[in-house]
Design an enzyme around this catalytic site. Structure first.
Site, PDB file in Angstrom:
ATOM      1  N   HIS B 145       0.837  -1.208   0.000  1.00 31.99           N
ATOM      2  CA  HIS B 145       0.000   0.000   0.000  1.00 31.99           C
ATOM      3  C   HIS B 145       0.873   1.260   0.000  1.00 31.99           C
ATOM      4  O   HIS B 145       0.651   2.177  -0.793  1.00 31.99           O
ATOM      5  CB  HIS B 145      -0.914  -0.006   1.235  1.00 31.99           C
ATOM      6  CG  HIS B 145      -1.693   1.262   1.428  1.00 31.99           C
ATOM      7  ND1 HIS B 145      -2.726   1.634   0.601  1.00 31.99           N
ATOM      8  CD2 HIS B 145      -1.574   2.253   2.361  1.00 31.99           C
ATOM      9  CE1 HIS B 145      -3.232   2.806   1.015  1.00 31.99           C
ATOM     10  NE2 HIS B 145      -2.548   3.194   2.081  1.00 31.99           N
ATOM     11  N   GLU B 210     -10.807   2.045   3.079  1.00 33.56           N
ATOM     12  CA  GLU B 210      -9.520   1.396   3.325  1.00 33.56           C
ATOM     13  C   GLU B 210      -9.759   0.126   4.118  1.00 33.56           C
ATOM     14  O   GLU B 210     -10.401   0.156   5.175  1.00 33.56           O
ATOM     15  CB  GLU B 210      -8.561   2.329   4.088  1.00 33.56           C
ATOM     16  CG  GLU B 210      -8.068   3.483   3.228  1.00 33.56           C
ATOM     17  CD  GLU B 210      -6.869   4.241   3.808  1.00 33.56           C
ATOM     18  OE1 GLU B 210      -6.077   4.775   3.021  1.00 33.56           O
ATOM     19  OE2 GLU B 210      -6.726   4.296   5.029  1.00 33.56           O
TER      20      GLU B 210
END
Lengths: 437, 437
Positions: B145, B210
């Site tokens: 990420h 997220e």
């Protein structure tokens, strides 16, 4: 000024004599709140109001049923072990209690004989956190601080492009906030010297204070409902002093890309007394932008009321070293500044914080960010005063500092003064650094 | 594996039949905790344990005095309206209650007739936040990420130099964390297009989810006392799923230099069930660094026990649009990943967070950061899946998304599976975006 009422009258005198000496932080025009008990006792902590060198015990006052209506409801809430319930009642209750206390503490008040039994000398009390801080947000409202710190990292471009548009803030750690008198060990952590290949671990070498104002939220807002700028006074309960300790070497290595973390959360210290928003009415400031600066976006502006949220609160910082304590010498004042230099007002902080729907709750705390003034001598941190640790400052007793040493006690004070009004003060916040564990 | 005990035995069966179907998230080997009451009732919220499609009401169990010693103390604490007291009791109590519940819910348990009266169907309950979260810290532990997001901003230098040394984290907002089912209006705020002269104000145009794991702290530590890596299991209570909603356009304009603020604090959503650290024992992972990567500093390493804190938790994300709901279509799964890809372990997060003396408290929550895996399809956010909004993804029903639309319900699930052990699940976290106010 519509914010002024009879509780601000400079001619008011209290039957508590020490409130009338013209020097106390706590004349009858102030009436700040704290949570206290007798020092070293096992008493329950409860709410108190400062008057001269005394604390008025609100648990006793609440039981006396002296007041009526909103004022009585408010004093019952303020007598609890934390001020959150009282803070959540809202402005009408805060104001009713302030008026009732002002009237009851004045010379000639019939309540005097009853209230005398509710006084405890400040010299004999200890304080707890005034409220449970659910969330703590730190702003960055001094453009002088932002520019000075930015210059150390980016000499050609000290102020980032968003600064004059966005009241920059970030979330802080609530658990490690303590009340004046807090001690803590020098934090340890990772640092990396600019010329080092890899980071190393050890005690912080660049420990600093930050001179801030703490702003306490009273009434909150529901998730999804923004607080309009014009409504901010309904939500701002009061103010105290705040030392936002900072580990500069940890911060430099850790803060990209998500902001400061371990550099800040080892400790933060507030003063025990919360001065109410209403007490500060005489010290509100109108504000305007320089012609060269952008006007704020509409949600951050209110042309008809630019008194909202700016305050002239004078603050200073002193360092008391171990050597000073051993020799009985006074602490050395190293700088003085004022909250009036803030680029963004309290009302703008509140409106910005909630414009996305974020919910504030009673007892939440906003830090103003380090309040440095326009001149170098008004810097609110050692990082600025010593130009990044390059120029040591000399204390009154000849000792020097670039950053803080173990045993240093950092003392911050705050007060407001203006012709035609009583001087009111915030007391002090102090805290001592212990050696690393 | 020393973490395994009789409560993990794959052959255990419960007298609650729905716990034994091999498909449920909640077999007898799981036993997660939540705070619940009957849907639409005015009952007090209290602790419950999931078993099959039922909730075991711990308030009833506590009153029955079925257990003794630590297990009885633990169930009394877990029966409260929040789990904080139970979480603060520590590992011996957590483990005693788990064993007692496992034994009492097994086929043949003498407690069956009493406990049957303590069951409530999950279909008939509603949940509250499992605990009061004093402080919430969000980490950034997926290197995939961090690299993918970094590449969007800094194509030549996606990963910052501190990433492989420092478990990067920052403080989040606790007040706006809600339990699954939370709804919130699309946030508004300042954004500035790269080619715009000045910022503008309006609803977020790049709203994202997220995919994270929430880690709940049980027993805390005193200010100044670090938690050693090897002691982290004494402090980690359990895990749930976490959607850390993000407004990407707000974030891009506000985040320098102090990190994300309004881009994050408008809402964050947790799943109701907390799966205990002990239940996850079979799914612990050993970890090692690639030869090309630096070994962690000593306080972040423990050569003799690299099982500490890494877990294989599989997670996926689905989007259910308004159109899907209108037509009765299933949500469209858009990605799947695992917590095993995390660069930093839970033990490393805990050790790092406290190494400077920062105090953790029972109920504090750590977000893992977005858990993206090594391949593009395993991305934990739309920002990554759509390469910064440049490549729309197509849902099962033909609709497309770059970022989220009003009415989208985002659903995250999580589970663990491994030969020789029972599959256990986390349930789900879901939350729907309302139109901007």
């Amino acid at each position: 000024m519509s914010f002024i009422n009879e509780t601000h009258d400079v001619n008011l005198r209290s039957w508590v004599a020490s409130a009338n000496d013209g020097k106390t932080d706590f004349p009858i025009q102030n009436l700040p709140f704290a949570i206290f008990r007798r020092k070293g006792s096992q008493e329950a902590f409860r709410g108190g109001v400062a008057i001269g060198d005394q604390v008025l015990d609100l648990a006793v006052v609440a039981n006396q049923q002296l007041f009526t209506g909103l004022a009585q409801e408010a004093v019952v809430a303020a007598a609890q072990s934390k001020l959150n319930t009282f803070m959540g009642l809202g402005k009408a209750h805060w104001s009713a209690l302030r008026l009732a206390l002002s009237q009851a503490l004045r010379v000639g008040a019939t309540a005097q004989s009853q209230l005398e039994s509710a006084l405890v000398a400040q010299a004999e009390v200890e304080y707890d956190m005034p409220c449970t801080i659910g969330d703590y947000t730190d702003f960055y409202t001094s453009i002088y601080h932002a520019t000075a710190v930015g210059r150390l990292f980016r000499p050609d471009n000290p102020l980032l492009p968003n600064y004059k548009w966005v009241p920059i803030g970030y979330h802080g750690r609530a658990s490690s906030i303590g009340v004046s008198g807090q001690t803590f060990p020098r934090p340890k952590g990772q640092t990396k010297a600019p010329d080092a290949e890899v980071p190393s671990f050890g005690p912080c070498k660049r420990l600093d204070y930050e001179l801030e104002v703490a702003i306490y939220i009273g009434k909150g807002n529901a998730l999804g409902n923004a607080i309009a700028l014009d409504d901010s006074d309904e939500h701002v309960f009061g103010f105290s002093l705040f030392n936002d300790w900072s580990a500069r070497d940890l911060q430099a290595w850790e803060y990209q890309p998500l902001g400061p973390f371990l550099a800040k959360n080892f400790a933060s210290t507030v003063s025990p007394w919360i001065v109410s928003n209403e007490a500060l009415a005489p010290y509100r400031q109108t504000w305007q932008r320089d012609a060269a600066d952008p006007q704020p976006l509409a949600y951050l502006d209110s042309a008809h009321n630019r008194e909202l949220g700016a305050y002239d609160i004078i603050m200073d910082v002193a360092i008391e070293t171990e050597q000073m304590r051993a020799k009985g010498e006074s602490a050395s004042v190293v700088s003085q500044s004022s909250f009036k230099h803030s680029y963004w007002t309290v009302a703008q902080m509140v409106a910005h914080h909630t414009v996305n729907g974020c919910n504030l709750q009673p007892g939440d705390m906003l830090g103003s960010g380090t309040q440095s003034g326009p001149s170098h001598e008004e810097a609110g941190s050692l990082l600025e005063l010593t130009r990044g640790g390059k120029e040591a400052i000399t204390l009154n007793n000849g000792e020097t500092r670039t950053f803080l040493a173990d045993g240093d006690n950092v003392i911050m004070r705050g007060w407001c003064e203006k012709p035609g009004f009583a001087r009111i003060g915030f007391g002090r916040v102090e805290s001592t650094i212990l050696a690393a564990q």
